[in-house]
Design an enzyme around this catalytic site. Sequence first.
Site, PDB file in Angstrom:
ATOM      1  N   GLN A  83      50.335  56.160  32.195  1.00 37.78           N
ATOM      2  CA  GLN A  83      49.115  56.972  32.217  1.00 37.78           C
ATOM      3  C   GLN A  83      47.933  56.092  32.611  1.00 37.78           C
ATOM      4  O   GLN A  83      47.921  54.894  32.338  1.00 37.78           O
ATOM      5  CB  GLN A  83      48.870  57.594  30.842  1.00 37.78           C
ATOM      6  CG  GLN A  83      48.881  56.580  29.724  1.00 37.78           C
ATOM      7  CD  GLN A  83      48.709  57.199  28.357  1.00 37.78           C
ATOM      8  OE1 GLN A  83      48.600  58.410  28.226  1.00 37.78           O
ATOM      9  NE2 GLN A  83      48.658  56.376  27.333  1.00 37.78           N
ATOM     10  N   TYR A 138      49.660  40.658  40.878  1.00 37.28           N
ATOM     11  CA  TYR A 138      48.392  41.362  41.109  1.00 37.28           C
ATOM     12  C   TYR A 138      47.617  41.505  39.796  1.00 37.28           C
ATOM     13  O   TYR A 138      46.447  41.133  39.716  1.00 37.28           O
ATOM     14  CB  TYR A 138      48.701  42.735  41.701  1.00 37.28           C
ATOM     15  CG  TYR A 138      47.485  43.513  42.150  1.00 37.28           C
ATOM     16  CD1 TYR A 138      46.776  43.141  43.285  1.00 37.28           C
ATOM     17  CD2 TYR A 138      47.061  44.639  41.444  1.00 37.28           C
ATOM     18  CE1 TYR A 138      45.663  43.870  43.713  1.00 37.28           C
ATOM     19  CE2 TYR A 138      45.955  45.365  41.865  1.00 37.28           C
ATOM     20  CZ  TYR A 138      45.264  44.983  42.995  1.00 37.28           C
ATOM     21  OH  TYR A 138      44.165  45.706  43.413  1.00 37.28           O
TER      22      TYR A 138
END
Length: 327
Positions: free
Chosen positions: A280, A149
Amino acid sequence: MSKTKTILVTGGAGFIGSHLCKRLLDSGNKVICLDNLFTGSKKNIQHLLKKKNFKFFQHDIIEPFFIKEKIDQIYNLACPASPIHYQVNAIRTIKANTIGVINVLGFAKQHQARILQASTSEVYGDPMEHPQKESYRGNVSTIGPRACYDEGKRVAETLLFDYHRKWGLEIKVARIFNTYGPRMAKNDGRVVSNFIVQALSGRPLTIYGNGSQTRSFCYVVDMVDGLIKLMESSSSFTGPVNLGNPGEFTIKELAEKIIKLTGSKSKVVYERLPEDDPKQRRPNIVLAKRVLKWEPKIKLEEGIEKTIEYFNLSFPRKRESRKQICF
Ligand code: UDP
């Protein structure tokens, strides 16, 4: 929007795609929706199928396609987007982002249509820069399970810019950060839908890792607004541009919020953190604010409440049967 346009939305029966089709139709456009229905669903566009300005074709962009009608704009959203779905058949995911994108670009060139590519925050991988600006080049594994992806979307961006340089195609690249809202599939596997479905059915919420990883969640209505603003922006603006909500939450905080907002008695359980899971993520949206005059309006609590309402209305049986047991 000034004049009626004919707009192709690939992946239009998916979660974001179906909201986008509706908005474009509501603004008076003709919409042609292409979807292979791998993760998209006819249910998502059921309410649009009867509209005279809407056409749906079940088709996979990996195969070439032709449409007689002149197309003015193309939103290319065709690709499974949740980690569990894009990893089911990783090679197919790469094909969608390479062969599929080449097919869509060839089509755009034939029609001289403006094309917007749905790229992703995944192009930043597990980012070393925080929050992420568009100039950051990312920290992506070429060989991990997410690479189909992440690298796929990176090469898709490259293809758009090469078609732009070689053929003068009008392009727009949107880097979409985590998005949630009504019409997420129940089995989508992403964190917001998983947690809501788990909380509503009284099952434990599955936190992967220790829950300290962060994400920024954008409500789908805001996202669609950003995509349309980008498509309608000046032809000289190509992006890439980040679209996402800069509010940042740990996954543990999200679980707590969803338990509170559903009034659930569910506990949390900790499960293995998937490989290459970014620690994050938060978009820097200065560029979108400046050029598109766009920023998200819906706060996380408000969006989560609307999403809970959707899941409650769409999948009420479990709750009813729990009620019956209580009586
Ligand atoms: N996640 C989780 N529990 C779940 C699903 C996801 O803790 O049931 C975590 C996942 O490991 C990641 C974050 O939530 O850190 C966001 O995952 P998601 O699949 O929604 O999207 P991603 O940003 O990873 O593409």
